[in-house]
Scaffold this motif. Structure first.
Motif, PDB file in Angstrom:
ATOM      1  N   LEU A 156      38.148  13.114  32.693  1.00 45.84           N
ATOM      2  CA  LEU A 156      37.100  12.222  32.808  1.00 45.84           C
ATOM      3  C   LEU A 156      37.629  10.746  32.481  1.00 45.84           C
ATOM      4  O   LEU A 156      37.333   9.893  33.359  1.00 45.84           O
ATOM      5  CB  LEU A 156      36.120  12.361  31.732  1.00 45.84           C
ATOM      6  CG  LEU A 156      34.835  11.535  31.584  1.00 45.84           C
ATOM      7  CD1 LEU A 156      34.025  11.661  32.769  1.00 45.84           C
ATOM      8  CD2 LEU A 156      34.107  11.916  30.352  1.00 45.84           C
ATOM      9  N   ASP A 157      38.425  10.611  31.631  1.00 40.71           N
ATOM     10  CA  ASP A 157      39.038   9.223  31.481  1.00 40.71           C
ATOM     11  C   ASP A 157      40.000   8.760  32.606  1.00 40.71           C
ATOM     12  O   ASP A 157      39.994   7.675  32.960  1.00 40.71           O
ATOM     13  CB  ASP A 157      39.748   8.977  30.075  1.00 40.71           C
ATOM     14  CG  ASP A 157      38.838   8.859  28.946  1.00 40.71           C
ATOM     15  OD1 ASP A 157      37.636   8.990  29.066  1.00 40.71           O
ATOM     16  OD2 ASP A 157      39.270   9.428  27.633  1.00 40.71           O
ATOM     17  N   ALA A 158      40.937   9.694  32.903  1.00 44.15           N
ATOM     18  CA  ALA A 158      41.964   9.365  33.806  1.00 44.15           C
ATOM     19  C   ALA A 158      41.082   8.870  35.270  1.00 44.15           C
ATOM     20  O   ALA A 158      41.440   8.040  35.851  1.00 44.15           O
ATOM     21  CB  ALA A 158      42.719  10.538  34.412  1.00 44.15           C
ATOM     22  N   LEU A 159      40.116   9.898  35.840  1.00 39.42           N
ATOM     23  CA  LEU A 159      39.621   9.098  37.041  1.00 39.42           C
ATOM     24  C   LEU A 159      38.734   8.010  37.016  1.00 39.42           C
ATOM     25  O   LEU A 159      38.898   7.203  37.870  1.00 39.42           O
ATOM     26  CB  LEU A 159      38.613  10.404  37.257  1.00 39.42           C
ATOM     27  CG  LEU A 159      39.010  11.899  37.910  1.00 39.42           C
ATOM     28  CD1 LEU A 159      37.994  12.834  37.998  1.00 39.42           C
ATOM     29  CD2 LEU A 159      40.015  11.798  38.786  1.00 39.42           C
ATOM     30  N   SER A 160      38.264   7.599  35.763  1.00 39.09           N
ATOM     31  CA  SER A 160      37.492   6.563  35.580  1.00 39.09           C
ATOM     32  C   SER A 160      38.634   5.161  35.528  1.00 39.09           C
ATOM     33  O   SER A 160      38.354   4.373  36.380  1.00 39.09           O
ATOM     34  CB  SER A 160      37.054   6.590  34.337  1.00 39.09           C
ATOM     35  OG  SER A 160      36.299   5.317  33.904  1.00 39.09           O
ATOM     36  N   GLN A 161      39.462   5.469  35.218  1.00 37.26           N
ATOM     37  CA  GLN A 161      40.807   4.524  34.857  1.00 37.26           C
ATOM     38  C   GLN A 161      41.196   4.244  36.396  1.00 37.26           C
ATOM     39  O   GLN A 161      41.646   3.151  36.687  1.00 37.26           O
ATOM     40  CB  GLN A 161      41.849   4.626  33.832  1.00 37.26           C
ATOM     41  CG  GLN A 161      41.139   4.693  32.477  1.00 37.26           C
ATOM     42  CD  GLN A 161      42.337   4.719  31.337  1.00 37.26           C
ATOM     43  OE1 GLN A 161      43.545   4.240  31.448  1.00 37.26           O
ATOM     44  NE2 GLN A 161      42.142   5.870  30.673  1.00 37.26           N
ATOM     45  N   LEU A 162      41.558   5.214  37.099  1.00 41.21           N
ATOM     46  CA  LEU A 162      42.152   5.227  38.378  1.00 41.21           C
ATOM     47  C   LEU A 162      41.237   4.377  39.393  1.00 41.21           C
ATOM     48  O   LEU A 162      41.514   3.603  40.177  1.00 41.21           O
ATOM     49  CB  LEU A 162      42.386   6.648  38.922  1.00 41.21           C
ATOM     50  CG  LEU A 162      43.735   7.372  38.354  1.00 41.21           C
ATOM     51  CD1 LEU A 162      43.624   8.854  38.713  1.00 41.21           C
ATOM     52  CD2 LEU A 162      44.958   6.581  38.572  1.00 41.21           C
ATOM     53  N   LYS A 163      39.996   4.594  39.338  1.00 39.75           N
ATOM     54  CA  LYS A 163      38.820   3.902  40.089  1.00 39.75           C
ATOM     55  C   LYS A 163      38.898   2.538  39.701  1.00 39.75           C
ATOM     56  O   LYS A 163      38.889   1.847  40.764  1.00 39.75           O
ATOM     57  CB  LYS A 163      37.382   4.740  39.713  1.00 39.75           C
ATOM     58  CG  LYS A 163      36.318   4.145  40.831  1.00 39.75           C
ATOM     59  CD  LYS A 163      35.229   4.696  40.572  1.00 39.75           C
ATOM     60  CE  LYS A 163      34.043   4.138  41.327  1.00 39.75           C
ATOM     61  NZ  LYS A 163      32.696   4.763  41.100  1.00 39.75           N
ATOM     62  N   THR A 164      39.186   2.204  38.520  1.00 37.64           N
ATOM     63  CA  THR A 164      39.060   0.611  38.082  1.00 37.64           C
ATOM     64  C   THR A 164      40.453  -0.047  38.647  1.00 37.64           C
ATOM     65  O   THR A 164      40.441  -1.064  39.269  1.00 37.64           O
ATOM     66  CB  THR A 164      38.954   0.573  36.629  1.00 37.64           C
ATOM     67  OG1 THR A 164      37.586   1.281  36.114  1.00 37.64           O
ATOM     68  CG2 THR A 164      38.942  -0.842  36.231  1.00 37.64           C
ATOM     69  N   LEU A 165      41.611   0.673  38.538  1.00 35.56           N
ATOM     70  CA  LEU A 165      42.768   0.203  38.810  1.00 35.56           C
ATOM     71  C   LEU A 165      42.910  -0.011  40.165  1.00 35.56           C
ATOM     72  O   LEU A 165      43.779  -0.548  40.868  1.00 35.56           O
ATOM     73  CB  LEU A 165      44.026   0.907  38.079  1.00 35.56           C
ATOM     74  CG  LEU A 165      43.988   0.756  36.689  1.00 35.56           C
ATOM     75  CD1 LEU A 165      45.155   1.745  36.220  1.00 35.56           C
ATOM     76  CD2 LEU A 165      44.353  -0.880  36.332  1.00 35.56           C
ATOM     77  N   TYR A 166      42.517   1.174  40.868  1.00 35.63           N
ATOM     78  CA  TYR A 166      42.829   1.222  42.647  1.00 35.63           C
ATOM     79  C   TYR A 166      41.564   1.605  43.150  1.00 35.63           C
ATOM     80  O   TYR A 166      41.264   2.860  43.588  1.00 35.63           O
ATOM     81  CB  TYR A 166      43.741   2.396  42.468  1.00 35.63           C
ATOM     82  CG  TYR A 166      45.045   2.397  41.934  1.00 35.63           C
ATOM     83  CD1 TYR A 166      45.959   1.503  41.866  1.00 35.63           C
ATOM     84  CD2 TYR A 166      44.987   3.104  40.555  1.00 35.63           C
ATOM     85  CE1 TYR A 166      47.069   1.194  41.279  1.00 35.63           C
ATOM     86  CE2 TYR A 166      46.404   3.212  39.714  1.00 35.63           C
ATOM     87  CZ  TYR A 166      47.428   2.152  39.982  1.00 35.63           C
ATOM     88  OH  TYR A 166      48.409   2.048  39.287  1.00 35.63           O
ATOM     89  N   PRO A 167      40.748   0.602  43.386  1.00 35.35           N
ATOM     90  CA  PRO A 167      39.336   0.693  43.954  1.00 35.35           C
ATOM     91  C   PRO A 167      39.528   1.210  45.412  1.00 35.35           C
ATOM     92  O   PRO A 167      38.728   1.629  45.928  1.00 35.35           O
ATOM     93  CB  PRO A 167      38.826  -0.657  43.726  1.00 35.35           C
ATOM     94  CG  PRO A 167      39.972  -1.542  43.887  1.00 35.35           C
ATOM     95  CD  PRO A 167      41.104  -1.055  43.067  1.00 35.35           C
ATOM     96  N   GLN A 168      40.713   1.030  46.145  1.00 38.84           N
ATOM     97  CA  GLN A 168      40.697   1.678  47.415  1.00 38.84           C
ATOM     98  C   GLN A 168      41.154   3.026  47.629  1.00 38.84           C
ATOM     99  O   GLN A 168      41.157   3.570  48.633  1.00 38.84           O
ATOM    100  CB  GLN A 168      41.823   0.671  48.224  1.00 38.84           C
ATOM    101  CG  GLN A 168      41.371  -0.717  48.520  1.00 38.84           C
ATOM    102  CD  GLN A 168      42.484  -1.537  48.994  1.00 38.84           C
ATOM    103  OE1 GLN A 168      42.439  -1.286  50.380  1.00 38.84           O
ATOM    104  NE2 GLN A 168      43.009  -2.669  48.746  1.00 38.84           N
ATOM    105  N   LEU A 169      41.194   3.599  46.479  1.00 33.69           N
ATOM    106  CA  LEU A 169      41.926   5.050  46.508  1.00 33.69           C
ATOM    107  C   LEU A 169      40.508   5.839  46.217  1.00 33.69           C
ATOM    108  O   LEU A 169      39.769   5.523  45.355  1.00 33.69           O
ATOM    109  CB  LEU A 169      42.623   5.428  45.290  1.00 33.69           C
ATOM    110  CG  LEU A 169      44.086   5.306  45.484  1.00 33.69           C
ATOM    111  CD1 LEU A 169      44.878   5.711  44.147  1.00 33.69           C
ATOM    112  CD2 LEU A 169      44.674   5.991  46.537  1.00 33.69           C
TER     113      LEU A 169
END
Length: 297
Positions: free
Chosen positions: A106-119
């Motif tokens: 849950l936390d990892a996917l949320s942070q990845l979306k914030t850090l890498y919006p093109q992923l």
């Protein structure tokens, strides 16, 4: 000799059937057959024994397969040189076992979306060995899984230990009356564990069998949090990584059982293909998130 034909041949050897190779490359079965035939014609040799099921390579086909893997790795290396210059984009395919998925995703996917919006991230779950196979077949970009220390990974796959964790036996609070127990004191009470195929369960079963004891299963269920909740309700003993117990919402209703003759240790691994292109940074970031969330012993 075309790269597409090489890819088709490698997929057939890995998948052992034309149909599964077609699915993995998102092609039709006739297209896969045609590409393999083109490759054989270009080399002037038969690469597959078509009289066997599942399909197997001929002796020369096996040698050619090994060389094809080297060719594809070299091509990946070329792509890596170019891709590293761009911002992380495209698909990031993550694999985690259910054991740690509830804790980290849950936390990892949320942070990845914030850090890498093109992923665009996607997730697969399963046993560690199953997810490792998906890395080998190019179906996943990164896996966070639990394996013993010193695990040797296949060629083309990189495994980095994020830390070691003790596995602890747990019970509902108040059930443990001894300062020190042995497996022989516990086994009749029964266990709440993952279904068959789990490395934790297999290790426990080996330890019990070595003492002539049986493994009594009270409940089989996926997910560490669910298991800990059931154990807290008095339904049996459990076996979990110590950091997951400490992070559990059920921690106050559980206690560690001091077992003197069973002290297993497991490593948390970050696993990925050797060449990642512009996914190198998000994969490393994901590893840091997992290590931080799960914790190290």
């Amino acid at each position: 000799m075309k790269i597409d034909d090489i890819n088709a041949f490698v997929a057939v050897i890995r998948c052992q059937t034309i149909s599964q190779a077609a699915d993995s490359l998102q092609l039709t079965q006739p297209a896969i057959t045609r590409r393999v035939q083109n490759f054989e014609e270009a080399l002037g040799v038969e690469l597959l024994d078509r009289n066997t099921k599942p399909l197997k390579p001929t002796s020369m086909g096996l040698r050619v397969y090994g060389q094809c893997l080297e060719v594809l790795r070299a091509l990946d290396g070329l792509s890596e040189l170019v891709a590293n210059d761009g911002a992380p984009s495209g698909a990031l395919r993550i694999g985690v076992p259910q054991t740690i998925g509830d804790v980290v995703l849950l936390d990892a996917l949320s942070q990845l979306k914030t850090l890498y919006p093109q992923l665009q991230t996607s997730v697969a779950t399963g046993w560690g060995s199953h997810l490792l196979g998906k890395i080998e077949n190019g179906e996943l970009d990164v896996v966070a899984a639990l394996f013993p220390a010193g695990k040797v990974f296949p060629d083309g796959v990189v495994g980095r230990s994020l830390g070691s964790m003790n596995l602890v036996v747990v019970a509902a609070k108040g059930e443990v009356t001894r300062r020190s127990c042995k497996l022989a004191d516990l086994y009749q009470r029964g266990w709440v564990l993952n279904p068959d195929g789990c490395g934790f369960r297999a290790g426990l079963q080996r330890a019990l069998s070595a003492q002539g004891l049986s493994l009594q299963i009270n409940l089989e269920t996926f997910g560490t949090e669910l298991q800990l909740g059931l154990i807290a309700n008095g339904l049996g003993y459990g076996l979990v990584p110590a950091p997951l117990l400490e992070n559990s919402s059920h921690r106050d209703r559980l206690e560690i059982v001091p077992v003197s003759d069973f002290k297993p240790v497991i490593d948390l691994w970050l696993i990925h293909p050797r060449f990642l292109g512009n996914l190198q940074e998000p994969v490393s970031t994901f590893g840091e998130m997992v290590a931080q969330r799960v914790g190290k012993s």
